[in-house]
Motif scaffolding. Structure first.
Motif, short mmCIF file in Angstrom:
data_model
loop_
_atom_site.label_atom_id
_atom_site.label_comp_id
_atom_site.label_asym_id
_atom_site.label_seq_id
_atom_site.Cartn_x
_atom_site.Cartn_y
_atom_site.Cartn_z
N PHE A 1 2.73 4.99 2.66
CA PHE A 1 1.79 4.75 3.76
C PHE A 1 0.34 4.85 3.31
O PHE A 1 -0.52 4.11 3.79
CB PHE A 1 2.07 5.66 4.96
CG PHE A 1 1.91 7.14 4.69
CD1 PHE A 1 0.69 7.76 4.86
CD2 PHE A 1 3.01 7.90 4.30
CE1 PHE A 1 0.54 9.11 4.62
CE2 PHE A 1 2.88 9.26 4.07
CZ PHE A 1 1.63 9.87 4.22
N ARG A 2 0.06 5.71 2.36
CA ARG A 2 -1.30 5.81 1.81
C ARG A 2 -1.66 4.54 1.04
O ARG A 2 -2.77 4.01 1.15
CB ARG A 2 -1.42 7.00 0.88
CG ARG A 2 -1.56 8.30 1.57
CD ARG A 2 -1.76 9.37 0.54
NE ARG A 2 -2.34 10.54 1.15
CZ ARG A 2 -2.77 11.58 0.47
NH1 ARG A 2 -2.70 11.58 -0.85
NH2 ARG A 2 -3.28 12.61 1.08
N GLU A 3 -0.71 4.07 0.26
CA GLU A 3 -0.96 2.86 -0.52
C GLU A 3 -1.16 1.66 0.39
O GLU A 3 -2.01 0.81 0.14
CB GLU A 3 0.19 2.63 -1.50
CG GLU A 3 0.26 3.70 -2.57
CD GLU A 3 1.37 3.49 -3.58
OE1 GLU A 3 1.88 2.36 -3.70
OE2 GLU A 3 1.74 4.47 -4.27
N PHE A 4 -0.37 1.59 1.47
CA PHE A 4 -0.51 0.47 2.40
C PHE A 4 -1.86 0.52 3.12
O PHE A 4 -2.46 -0.52 3.40
CB PHE A 4 0.63 0.45 3.41
CG PHE A 4 1.98 0.17 2.80
CD1 PHE A 4 2.14 -0.79 1.81
CD2 PHE A 4 3.09 0.88 3.22
CE1 PHE A 4 3.38 -1.03 1.24
CE2 PHE A 4 4.34 0.64 2.66
CZ PHE A 4 4.49 -0.31 1.68
N GLY A 5 -2.35 1.72 3.41
CA GLY A 5 -3.68 1.84 4.00
C GLY A 5 -4.73 1.24 3.09
O GLY A 5 -5.66 0.55 3.53
N MET A 6 -4.58 1.47 1.80
CA MET A 6 -5.51 0.90 0.82
C MET A 6 -5.38 -0.62 0.79
O MET A 6 -6.38 -1.33 0.74
CB MET A 6 -5.24 1.49 -0.56
CG MET A 6 -6.20 1.01 -1.61
SD MET A 6 -6.12 1.89 -3.18
CE MET A 6 -4.38 1.98 -3.52
N THR A 7 -4.16 -1.14 0.83
CA THR A 7 -3.98 -2.60 0.78
C THR A 7 -4.59 -3.27 2.01
O THR A 7 -5.18 -4.34 1.89
CB THR A 7 -2.50 -3.00 0.64
OG1 THR A 7 -1.80 -2.69 1.83
CG2 THR A 7 -1.84 -2.35 -0.56
N ILE A 8 -4.45 -2.64 3.15
CA ILE A 8 -5.00 -3.21 4.39
C ILE A 8 -6.53 -3.22 4.30
O ILE A 8 -7.17 -4.21 4.67
CB ILE A 8 -4.50 -2.43 5.62
CG1 ILE A 8 -2.99 -2.61 5.77
CG2 ILE A 8 -5.23 -2.87 6.89
CD1 ILE A 8 -2.32 -1.59 6.68
N GLY A 9 -7.11 -2.14 3.81
CA GLY A 9 -8.56 -2.09 3.64
C GLY A 9 -9.08 -3.12 2.65
O GLY A 9 -10.08 -3.79 2.90
N LEU A 10 -8.38 -3.25 1.53
CA LEU A 10 -8.78 -4.26 0.53
C LEU A 10 -8.69 -5.66 1.12
O LEU A 10 -9.58 -6.49 0.90
CB LEU A 10 -7.89 -4.17 -0.72
CG LEU A 10 -8.16 -3.00 -1.65
CD1 LEU A 10 -7.03 -2.89 -2.69
CD2 LEU A 10 -9.50 -3.15 -2.33
N ASP A 11 -7.64 -5.92 1.87
CA ASP A 11 -7.49 -7.23 2.48
C ASP A 11 -8.60 -7.49 3.50
O ASP A 11 -9.14 -8.59 3.56
CB ASP A 11 -6.12 -7.36 3.14
CG ASP A 11 -5.83 -8.77 3.61
OD1 ASP A 11 -6.14 -9.73 2.88
OD2 ASP A 11 -5.29 -8.93 4.73
N ALA A 12 -8.95 -6.47 4.26
CA ALA A 12 -10.01 -6.64 5.26
C ALA A 12 -11.33 -7.00 4.59
O ALA A 12 -12.01 -7.93 5.03
CB ALA A 12 -10.16 -5.35 6.08
N ILE A 13 -11.68 -6.28 3.54
CA ILE A 13 -12.94 -6.57 2.84
C ILE A 13 -12.91 -7.97 2.26
O ILE A 13 -13.85 -8.74 2.41
CB ILE A 13 -13.21 -5.52 1.74
CG1 ILE A 13 -13.52 -4.17 2.37
CG2 ILE A 13 -14.35 -5.97 0.83
CD1 ILE A 13 -13.62 -3.03 1.38
N GLN A 14 -11.80 -8.33 1.64
CA GLN A 14 -11.68 -9.65 1.01
C GLN A 14 -11.74 -10.76 2.06
O GLN A 14 -12.45 -11.76 1.87
CB GLN A 14 -10.38 -9.73 0.23
CG GLN A 14 -10.25 -10.95 -0.63
CD GLN A 14 -9.02 -10.89 -1.51
OE1 GLN A 14 -8.03 -10.22 -1.18
NE2 GLN A 14 -9.07 -11.57 -2.63
N ARG A 15 -11.03 -10.62 3.16
CA ARG A 15 -10.99 -11.65 4.19
C ARG A 15 -12.35 -11.85 4.85
O ARG A 15 -12.81 -12.97 5.04
CB ARG A 15 -9.95 -11.31 5.25
CG ARG A 15 -8.53 -11.47 4.75
CD ARG A 15 -7.50 -11.18 5.83
NE ARG A 15 -7.60 -12.21 6.85
CZ ARG A 15 -7.79 -11.96 8.14
NH1 ARG A 15 -7.92 -10.74 8.59
NH2 ARG A 15 -7.84 -12.94 9.01
N ILE A 16 -12.98 -10.75 5.20
CA ILE A 16 -14.27 -10.86 5.86
C ILE A 16 -15.32 -11.41 4.91
O ILE A 16 -16.14 -12.24 5.29
CB ILE A 16 -14.69 -9.50 6.46
CG1 ILE A 16 -13.74 -9.14 7.61
CG2 ILE A 16 -16.13 -9.54 6.95
CD1 ILE A 16 -13.88 -7.73 8.12
#
Length: 135
Positions: free
Chosen positions: A44-59
Motif C-alpha cells: 500500500f505504501r508503494e502504491f501510494g507512491m505510484t499514484i503520486g508519480l502518476d499524478a505529477i506526470q499526468r498533470i
C-alpha cells in the motif's frame, strides 16, 4: 479564525514537499526496495507512491504546467525538483508489475493488509479514474 497562508509560506511548503518527495524516492532506490522480496515490502505504501508519480506526470504533460504551480510561473528550484521526481516515473510500472504476480500477493505482508492493498492496487492500475475524480 483561520488565516490564509501567504504566498511565501505556500512556496516554502511546496518546495519542502518536493524535496521530501525527492528524498523519499532516493531512499526507496538506495534501499533497493524494488529488488526486495514481497515479505519485506508494504504494497500500500508503494502504491501510494505510484499514484503520486502518476499524478505529477499526468498533470505535467496534460497541462504543460507544474503540478505545484497551478498555472503560476514556475521557478528554477521547483522545475528542477519536479524534473528530478519525473526521472523516477518508471518505478510505477515496476511496482505494479511486481505486485501483479500472484505469488507476491500470497505473502503475509500482502495478506496482513489485503483490504487496503487491493484498493490501492486498483487505484494504481487505473489511477486516471481516481485522479479525474479529484481533479
Amino acid at each position: 479564525k483561520i488565516q490564509k497562508p501567504k504566498k511565501q509560506q505556500i512556496y516554502e511548503m511546496k518546495i519542502k514537499v518536493l524535496k521530501d518527495t525527492v528524498q523519499g524516492l532516493s531512499d526507496f532506490k538506495r534501499k533497493n526496495k524494488l529488488t526486495s522480496k514481497a515479505e519485506y515490502r508494504l504494497a500500500f505504501r508503494e502504491f501510494g507512491m505510484t499514484i503520486g508519480l502518476d499524478a505529477i506526470q499526468r498533470i505535467q504533460s496534460k497541462h504543460s504546467v507544474s503540478i505545484v504551480t497551478a498555472g503560476q510561473k514556475i521557478d528554477t528550484d521547483e522545475k528542477k525538483l519536479v524534473e528530478e521526481i519525473l526521472k523516477d516515473s518508471s518505478i510505477r510500472g515496476k511496482i505494479n508489475s511486481f505486485w501483479g504476480v500472484d505469488n507476491n500477493r500470497r505473502q503475509e505482508s500482502w495478506m496482513d493488509h489485503e483490504d487496503i492493498n487491493e484498493v490501492m492496487f486498483a487505484t494504481s492500475l487505473v489511477s486516471d479514474g481516481f485522479l479525474d475524480v479529484i481533479n
